[in-house]
Design a protein around this motif. Structure first.
Motif, mmCIF file in Angstrom:
data_model
loop_
_atom_site.group_PDB
_atom_site.id
_atom_site.type_symbol
_atom_site.label_atom_id
_atom_site.label_comp_id
_atom_site.label_asym_id
_atom_site.label_seq_id
_atom_site.Cartn_x
_atom_site.Cartn_y
_atom_site.Cartn_z
ATOM 1 N N VAL A 83 -6.797 -3.994 8.756
ATOM 2 C CA VAL A 83 -6.740 -3.846 7.492
ATOM 3 C C VAL A 83 -5.602 -3.593 6.465
ATOM 4 O O VAL A 83 -5.109 -3.983 5.526
ATOM 5 C CB VAL A 83 -7.734 -2.415 7.492
ATOM 6 N N LEU A 84 -4.319 -2.672 6.723
ATOM 7 C CA LEU A 84 -3.472 -2.597 6.738
ATOM 8 C C LEU A 84 -2.888 -4.333 6.749
ATOM 9 O O LEU A 84 -2.137 -4.591 5.326
ATOM 10 C CB LEU A 84 -2.463 -1.970 8.090
ATOM 11 N N ILE A 85 -2.621 -5.134 7.596
ATOM 12 C CA ILE A 85 -2.026 -6.318 7.407
ATOM 13 C C ILE A 85 -2.878 -7.133 5.922
ATOM 14 O O ILE A 85 -1.922 -7.706 5.370
ATOM 15 C CB ILE A 85 -2.307 -7.690 8.872
ATOM 16 N N GLU A 86 -4.417 -7.166 5.678
ATOM 17 C CA GLU A 86 -4.356 -8.013 5.208
ATOM 18 C C GLU A 86 -4.473 -7.580 3.997
ATOM 19 O O GLU A 86 -3.766 -7.966 3.388
ATOM 20 C CB GLU A 86 -6.423 -8.392 5.096
ATOM 21 N N ASP A 140 1.887 4.266 -7.039
ATOM 22 C CA ASP A 140 0.934 4.139 -7.759
ATOM 23 C C ASP A 140 -0.420 4.342 -7.709
ATOM 24 O O ASP A 140 -1.738 5.061 -8.275
ATOM 25 C CB ASP A 140 1.164 2.971 -8.459
ATOM 26 N N LYS A 141 -0.704 3.427 -6.677
ATOM 27 C CA LYS A 141 -2.187 3.136 -6.158
ATOM 28 C C LYS A 141 -2.437 3.013 -4.173
ATOM 29 O O LYS A 141 -2.073 3.226 -3.510
ATOM 30 C CB LYS A 141 -1.970 1.812 -6.017
ATOM 31 N N PRO A 142 -2.032 5.232 -3.555
ATOM 32 C CA PRO A 142 -2.273 6.203 -3.008
ATOM 33 C C PRO A 142 -3.178 5.280 -1.731
ATOM 34 O O PRO A 142 -4.447 5.071 -2.670
ATOM 35 C CB PRO A 142 -2.388 6.960 -2.884
ATOM 36 N N THR A 143 -3.189 5.097 -0.996
ATOM 37 C CA THR A 143 -4.762 4.907 0.276
ATOM 38 C C THR A 143 -4.365 5.521 1.526
ATOM 39 O O THR A 143 -3.303 5.860 1.639
ATOM 40 C CB THR A 143 -4.279 3.594 0.558
ATOM 41 N N LEU A 144 -5.366 6.249 1.905
ATOM 42 C CA LEU A 144 -5.599 7.460 2.713
ATOM 43 C C LEU A 144 -6.402 6.690 3.631
ATOM 44 O O LEU A 144 -7.273 6.749 3.086
ATOM 45 C CB LEU A 144 -5.578 8.273 2.235
ATOM 46 N N ILE A 145 -6.551 6.527 5.025
ATOM 47 C CA ILE A 145 -6.954 6.327 5.737
ATOM 48 C C ILE A 145 -7.263 6.949 6.817
ATOM 49 O O ILE A 145 -5.775 7.387 8.174
ATOM 50 C CB ILE A 145 -6.248 4.590 6.313
#
Length: 264
Positions: A83-86, A140-145
């Motif tokens: 997911v991180l790479i894509e 600006d567009k944070p992602t928390l996994i």
């Protein structure tokens, strides 16, 4: 037992609390897994173990005496890496030192735009949680996994806070909703079913976590049986949200029931 009245064509097994506790094998579990394999029952091992890389989980199982192949073991790490790479995400990794190897191919240059939480154990200290918060608030567009949604787990007889508890802290502080990869998410169970080529209604999940193992499996149509080992507590039997399809003393008892009705 009612959960075994309909044929079982594939079995999903949790690891910690079902097969072992820390580095100690739970009595009868090695033989139970071997009996399933010998009978030709498709088995996949579904764990939220992320304190070590996927291959290290496979190696641990084999070192403990289980005979497993890497492709039989499902852990969240490889899924998160993909997911991180894509998506071109550059994460702050709140993981153990051992688990960092899972993400060696992932770009981690500044500015960071993502936080990944796994079973970080002692790395869940104030400075790291505060850094994670800053990453989430300042981009600006944070992602928390989060690699799982567990509240706590049991290891070596002791209860420990799990990744889900720390994800809630960061969700509350940052206002960013965590994306969960691992149990109890449907995609995680469905990937294992697809790999076995077994329909949900023909599969059985065996775990010690009532909500993430049993409840997560039931949400996609898989029967869920809870073992009274690992993190099981008597109060689970009165849980208002999840009712297991059955409970057994341990994995060995469940396998006795499965094999009694198994036809290859």
């Amino acid at each position: 037992m009612s959960w075994a009245r309909k044929a079982i064509r594939g079995v999903l097994l949790d690891l910690s609390g079902v097969l072992f506790d820390g580095d100690v094998v739970i009595e009868g579990s090695i033989d139970a897994v071997a009996r399933l394999s010998a009978a030709g029952v498709p088995v996949r091992f579904c764990s939220n173990e992320t304190s070590i890389p996927h291959q290290a989980v496979v190696d641990k199982l084999n070192k403990l005496g289980f005979s497993v192949r890497a492709e039989q073991v499902f852990t969240p790490g490889p899924c998160v890496r993909k997911v991180l790479i894509e998506r071109g995400l550059r994460p702050f990794l709140l993981v153990t030192k051992e688990a960092e190897a899972e993400y060696s191919s992932v770009q981690q240059t500044e500015p960071l735009n993502c936080v990944v939480l796994s079973d970080a154990q002692d790395a869940f200290h104030y400075q790291n949680l505060n850094k994670a918060l800053k990453v989430l608030i300042e981009c600006d567009k944070p992602t928390l996994i989060a690699l799982g949604r567990g509240k706590y787990y049991r290891e070596k007889g002791e209860l420990n806070l799990d990744v889900g508890a720390f994800a809630k802290v960061l969700e509350y502080a940052s206002g960013v909703k965590a994306e969960v990869i691992g149990k109890p998410e449907p995609t995680y169970f469905n990937a294992a079913l697809d790999d076995m080529k077994v329909a949900a209604e023909d599969a059985l999940m065996i775990g010690d976590d009532l909500e993430n193992d049993v409840g997560g499996a039931q949400a996609v149509g898989i029967r869920g049986v809870q073992v009274r080992t690992g993190k099981f507590m008597p109060r689970d039997e009165q849980n208002p949200n999840v009712t297991a399809d059955g409970r057994v003393a341990n994995l060995a008892e469940a396998v006795d029931v499965i094999l009694a009705q198994w036809t290859s």
